[in-house]
Scaffold this motif. Structure first.
Motif, PDB file in Angstrom:
ATOM      1  N   ASP A 189       0.813  -1.218   0.000  1.00 41.27           N
ATOM      2  CA  ASP A 189       0.000   0.000   0.000  1.00 41.27           C
ATOM      3  C   ASP A 189       0.844   1.264   0.000  1.00 41.27           C
ATOM      4  N   THR A 190       2.128   1.142   0.365  1.00 34.46           N
ATOM      5  CA  THR A 190       2.964   2.343   0.501  1.00 34.46           C
ATOM      6  C   THR A 190       4.298   2.290  -0.226  1.00 34.46           C
ATOM      7  N   THR A 191       4.714   1.093  -0.671  1.00 36.89           N
ATOM      8  CA  THR A 191       6.029   0.984  -1.313  1.00 36.89           C
ATOM      9  C   THR A 191       5.990   0.140  -2.580  1.00 36.89           C
ATOM     10  N   ILE A 192       6.933   0.462  -3.470  1.00 34.58           N
ATOM     11  CA  ILE A 192       7.151  -0.315  -4.697  1.00 34.58           C
ATOM     12  C   ILE A 192       8.573  -0.824  -4.649  1.00 34.58           C
ATOM     13  N   THR A 193       8.729  -2.140  -4.720  1.00 34.64           N
ATOM     14  CA  THR A 193      10.068  -2.723  -4.688  1.00 34.64           C
ATOM     15  C   THR A 193      10.387  -3.313  -6.055  1.00 34.64           C
ATOM     16  N   GLU A 194      11.435  -2.784  -6.675  1.00 36.83           N
ATOM     17  CA  GLU A 194      11.892  -3.281  -7.978  1.00 36.83           C
ATOM     18  C   GLU A 194      13.054  -4.239  -7.755  1.00 36.83           C
ATOM     19  N   LYS A 195      13.014  -5.387  -8.434  1.00 39.49           N
ATOM     20  CA  LYS A 195      14.101  -6.359  -8.367  1.00 39.49           C
ATOM     21  C   LYS A 195      14.792  -6.375  -9.728  1.00 39.49           C
ATOM     22  N   TYR A 196      16.103  -6.168  -9.718  1.00 43.96           N
ATOM     23  CA  TYR A 196      16.868  -6.087 -10.957  1.00 43.96           C
ATOM     24  C   TYR A 196      17.618  -7.389 -11.217  1.00 43.96           C
ATOM     25  N   LYS A 197      18.138  -7.487 -12.430  1.00 42.27           N
ATOM     26  CA  LYS A 197      19.015  -8.618 -12.759  1.00 42.27           C
ATOM     27  C   LYS A 197      20.208  -8.601 -11.814  1.00 42.27           C
ATOM     28  N   GLY A 198      20.590  -9.762 -11.336  1.00 48.55           N
ATOM     29  CA  GLY A 198      21.709  -9.845 -10.423  1.00 48.55           C
ATOM     30  C   GLY A 198      21.300  -9.747  -8.971  1.00 48.55           C
ATOM     31  N   ILE A 225      -0.209   7.630  -9.181  1.00 46.73           N
ATOM     32  CA  ILE A 225       0.556   7.721  -7.934  1.00 46.73           C
ATOM     33  C   ILE A 225       1.596   8.833  -8.024  1.00 46.73           C
ATOM     34  N   ALA A 226       2.136   9.166  -6.872  1.00 49.96           N
ATOM     35  CA  ALA A 226       3.282  10.087  -6.790  1.00 49.96           C
ATOM     36  C   ALA A 226       4.347   9.427  -5.925  1.00 49.96           C
ATOM     37  N   LEU A 227       5.580   9.411  -6.397  1.00 47.88           N
ATOM     38  CA  LEU A 227       6.684   8.876  -5.607  1.00 47.88           C
ATOM     39  C   LEU A 227       7.083   9.912  -4.555  1.00 47.88           C
ATOM     40  N   THR A 228       7.460   9.426  -3.388  1.00 44.24           N
ATOM     41  CA  THR A 228       7.798  10.329  -2.295  1.00 44.24           C
ATOM     42  C   THR A 228       8.965  11.237  -2.652  1.00 44.24           C
TER      43      THR A 228
END
Length: 308
Positions: A189-198, A225-228
């Motif tokens: 509800d409050t965060t977006i977690t991106e997982k990258y290669k590696g 949305i708006a990023l903090t």
């Protein structure tokens, strides 16, 4: 004397039997004629009150009166007992009933039809072309408007909840044809977690712009949305239900990336009904009482068979 009568009987018995039969036939026939004649007498005439009652049962009188629509322009339709109508919606003309359909014969625009339906025991007219209802009283119109507004609010809440579940449950996996380094996303509800290669991860706190967010329907929605760390910049989640899986396209990552997740990754928490209930002709609304309990009400809509 007696012997003489007996002799007369035997001498003239055939004639006497014939005479007696004739008398009986005449008497019986007269009685039968009297009965038949009494049955042919005209029925007594109806009183003025009885005549008016029968007239009031005619379709042109039964549905005559003013009808109020739920159109945005608040159009009113007046059906007169002489089979003419007037309206600020159509040009005046003639009207008639056939079965459960009222046909308006607009002298300029041609014919227009309204279908009779029954909603909660009250007869209404339905405009299938414009998707509008016409009610016989303003009280009924206002009651239905209030019910419809509550139903739409409840449906919006349910749809929003569905897409909130889809957005935040499970892991979003990058589509095979994407070239970006982000291979998956998990969203709360409050965060977006991106997982990258590696194995590298990056977390973005965010807030939803409720004024801009659009939950279109069960098939798709747009969440703004708006990023903090960049509060003055709008970003988007374009969510869809493809019929096979959920997908999302977003401009948060570099470029416009698209991701997907399987249906079984999401357990919808919404309760109540969906848009399909409204499409079936019935309407359902949910509300919360003072104790926080959720109640569901459903109105029944049926087509009438017309005037009998």
């Amino acid at each position: 004397m007696i012997d003489w009568l007996i002799d007369q009987w035997y001498d003239h018995r055939v004639r006497m039997i014939t005479t007696i039969a004739t008398v009986l036939l005449v008497v019986g026939g007269g009685a039968g004629f009297a009965i038949w004649h009494s049955q042919q007498l005209p029925e007594p005439k109806m009183t003025k009150q009885q005549t008016q009652i029968e007239i009031n049962k005619e379709p042109s009188h039964l549905y005559a009166g003013t009808w109020y629509s739920d159109r945005t322009d608040g159009a009113v339709l007046h059906l007169s007992k002489d089979s003419t109508y007037s309206s600020d919606w159509l040009t005046s003309g003639k009207w008639e009933i056939s079965g459960s359909t009222i046909t308006l014969d607009d002298r300029l625009a041609g014919t227009y039809q309204l279908k009779m339906k029954t909603i909660d025991g009250e007869t209404v007219l339905y405009d299938a072309s414009g998707k509008h209802y016409w009610y016989s009283t303003q009280k009924q119109l206002k009651a239905r408007q209030a019910s419809t507004a509550a139903s739409k609010k409840a449906a919006t809440k349910l749809t929003n909840q569905k897409w909130q579940d889809v957005l935040t449950q499970g892991e979003w996996k990058k589509d095979a044809d994407q070239n970006a380094d982000v291979v998956s996303m998990t969203i709360t509800d409050t965060t977006i977690t991106e997982k990258y290669k590696g194995g590298k991860t990056k977390v973005h706190p965010y807030t939803i712009n409720n004024d801009r967010t659009i939950a279109d329907n069960d098939a798709g929605a747009t969440i703004v949305i708006a990023l903090t760390d960049s509060p003055n910049m709008d970003y988007h989640f374009y969510l869809k239900d493809t019929g096979k899986q959920y997908t999302v396209a977003t401009d948060i990552t570099y470029g416009s990336e698209s991701f997907h997740k399987a249906y079984d990754a999401v357990t919808l928490t919404q309760t109540g009904v969906t848009k399909a209930d409204g499409e079936s002709g019935n309407e359902t609304s949910t509300s919360t009482d003072d104790n926080g309990n959720t109640t569901t009400t459903k109105t029944t809509t049926t087509e009438t068979s017309g005037w009998n």
